[in-house]
Design an enzyme around this catalytic site. Structure first.
Site, PDB file in Angstrom:
ATOM      1  N   ARG A 144       0.863  -1.191   0.000  1.00  0.00           N
ATOM      2  CA  ARG A 144       0.000   0.000   0.000  1.00  0.00           C
ATOM      3  C   ARG A 144       0.885   1.221   0.000  1.00  0.00           C
ATOM      4  O   ARG A 144       1.226   1.767   1.035  1.00  0.00           O
ATOM      5  CB  ARG A 144      -0.900  -0.012   1.237  1.00  0.00           C
ATOM      6  CG  ARG A 144      -1.810   1.212   1.360  1.00  0.00           C
ATOM      7  CD  ARG A 144      -2.709   1.087   2.591  1.00  0.00           C
ATOM      8  NE  ARG A 144      -3.614   2.216   2.734  1.00  0.00           N
ATOM      9  CZ  ARG A 144      -3.290   3.333   3.408  1.00  0.00           C
ATOM     10  NH1 ARG A 144      -2.096   3.479   3.986  1.00  0.00           N
ATOM     11  NH2 ARG A 144      -4.175   4.329   3.502  1.00  0.00           N
ATOM     12  N   SER A 152     -13.138  -3.121   1.013  1.00  0.00           N
ATOM     13  CA  SER A 152     -13.356  -2.469   2.320  1.00  0.00           C
ATOM     14  C   SER A 152     -14.849  -2.326   2.556  1.00  0.00           C
ATOM     15  O   SER A 152     -15.586  -1.941   1.653  1.00  0.00           O
ATOM     16  CB  SER A 152     -12.747  -1.057   2.326  1.00  0.00           C
ATOM     17  OG  SER A 152     -11.388  -1.121   2.038  1.00  0.00           O
ATOM     18  N   LYS A 197      -4.049   6.084   8.178  1.00  0.00           N
ATOM     19  CA  LYS A 197      -4.857   6.459   7.002  1.00  0.00           C
ATOM     20  C   LYS A 197      -5.441   7.828   7.285  1.00  0.00           C
ATOM     21  O   LYS A 197      -6.251   7.999   8.197  1.00  0.00           O
ATOM     22  CB  LYS A 197      -5.973   5.430   6.791  1.00  0.00           C
ATOM     23  CG  LYS A 197      -6.909   5.717   5.619  1.00  0.00           C
ATOM     24  CD  LYS A 197      -7.900   4.575   5.424  1.00  0.00           C
ATOM     25  CE  LYS A 197      -9.080   4.949   4.541  1.00  0.00           C
ATOM     26  NZ  LYS A 197      -8.698   5.480   3.226  1.00  0.00           N
TER      27      LYS A 197
HETATM   28  N1  LIG Z   1      -6.276  -0.919   2.284  1.00  0.00           N
HETATM   29  C1  LIG Z   1      -7.166  -1.658   3.014  1.00  0.00           C
HETATM   30  N2  LIG Z   1      -6.898  -2.972   3.262  1.00  0.00           N
HETATM   31  C2  LIG Z   1      -7.782  -3.689   3.992  1.00  0.00           C
HETATM   32  C3  LIG Z   1      -7.495  -5.156   4.260  1.00  0.00           C
HETATM   33  F1  LIG Z   1      -8.635  -5.861   4.176  1.00  0.00           F
HETATM   34  F2  LIG Z   1      -6.630  -5.616   3.374  1.00  0.00           F
HETATM   35  F3  LIG Z   1      -6.994  -5.281   5.488  1.00  0.00           F
HETATM   36  N3  LIG Z   1      -8.932  -3.181   4.485  1.00  0.00           N
HETATM   37  C4  LIG Z   1      -9.216  -1.864   4.257  1.00  0.00           C
HETATM   38  C5  LIG Z   1      -8.339  -1.081   3.530  1.00  0.00           C
HETATM   39  C6  LIG Z   1      -8.681   0.384   3.266  1.00  0.00           C
HETATM   40  O1  LIG Z   1      -8.953   0.494   1.886  1.00  0.00           O
HETATM   41  P1  LIG Z   1      -9.538   1.879   1.353  1.00  0.00           P
HETATM   42  O2  LIG Z   1     -10.772   2.202   2.094  1.00  0.00           O
HETATM   43  O3  LIG Z   1      -9.602   1.835  -0.124  1.00  0.00           O
HETATM   44  O4  LIG Z   1      -8.428   2.943   1.810  1.00  0.00           O
HETATM   45  P2  LIG Z   1      -6.887   2.938   1.346  1.00  0.00           P
HETATM   46  O5  LIG Z   1      -6.855   2.708  -0.136  1.00  0.00           O
HETATM   47  O6  LIG Z   1      -6.424   4.321   1.767  1.00  0.00           O
HETATM   48  O7  LIG Z   1      -6.190   1.831   2.088  1.00  0.00           O
END
Ligand SMILES: Nc1nc(C(F)(F)F)ncc1COP(=O)(O)OP(=O)(O)O
Ligand SMILES: [Mg+2]
Length: 214
Positions: free
Chosen positions: A44, A115, A144
């Site tokens: 990420r 998510s 985040k």
């Molecule tokens: N990256 C993530 N991974 C998980 C996981 F399930 F893998 F733990 N859950 C939730 C998120 C959050 O995803 P998102 O809401 O798009 O925000 P961002 O792109 O800033 O991470």
């Protein structure tokens, strides 16, 4: 195509990170975290100082290689094109990212995580063919910038009470002392960023979390 039971097992200790989350070389942090017992990795590369373009791809390739060497599935966050270029094991998308249906069309039977902050979003993702749900933020998070308010573990128990059976991983402020409560609420695993990437020794931090989960 990963079996659901193998995916549930892989979700146990799900490490997420990018270079902005690391105090030392991300390659070493990942290596240490895997040696400490993480079971799944998500690249990420996001937030202040995140790499872009070729630099991001090059780091992704290195981290994917480390995962391959240890037999750990490699997931990419948000960036479907990068996931296709690297031929990753899967992707993770949020409610504001590319829609599930079009992502599925592009990546076939690779893993798609979605998510979900509510039972409604969870049901939508299940109906859309998601392979697992990332549910949270369970506790307050610093990883985040645009995170929603922390919901506590009841968001997971509510999903299970409403018949959501898909593999679930909790996310958001999870670490020593609160990890077990996420599993007790009905999640198959926990995902962490700073609890491992921000620790002095990622291997010790991962091993301690793994121990807390068993
Ligand atoms: N990256 C993530 N991974 C998980 C996981 F399930 F893998 F733990 N859950 C939730 C998120 C959050 O995803 P998102 O809401 O798009 O925000 P961002 O792109 O800033 O991470
Ligand atoms: Mg996203």
């Amino acid at each position: 195509m990963i079996e659901e039971k193998d995916l549930r097992a892989a979700l146990k200790l799900y490490f997420i990170m990018g270079s902005p989350n690391c105090q030392s070389r991300p390659q070493q942090v990942l290596e240490d975290a895997i040696n400490g017992g993480v079971t799944l990795f998500q690249f990420r590369e996001k937030g202040k100082g995140a790499l872009k373009g070729d630099e991001k791809k090059a780091l992704g390739e290195e981290l994917q290689w480390i995962c391959k060497n240890h037999g750990i599935p490699f997931i990419v966050n948000d960036d479907i094109d990068l996931a296709l270029e690297l031929d990753t094991d899967g992707v993770h998308i949020g409610q504001e990212d590319e829609p599930l249906e079009s992502v599925r069309e592009k990546i076939g039977n690779k893993i798609i995580g979605v998510s979900a902050h509510t039972v409604e979003e969870a049901r939508q993702a299940v109906n859309g063919g998601a392979d697992y749900l990332g549910v949270g933020p369970i506790f307050p998070t610093k990883s985040k910038e645009d995170a929603k308010a922390a919901q506590g573990t009841s968001v997971i128990t509510d999903m299970r009470k409403n018949g959501i059976r898909l593999p679930i991983v909790g996310i958001g402020g999870i670490g020593r002392g609160n990890a077990k409560s996420v599993i007790e609420a009905g999640a198959d695993g926990i995902s962490v960023i700073s609890a491992i990437a921000g620790a002095g020794d990622a291997a010790i931090a991962a091993a301690a979390l793994k121990k807390e989960l068993t």
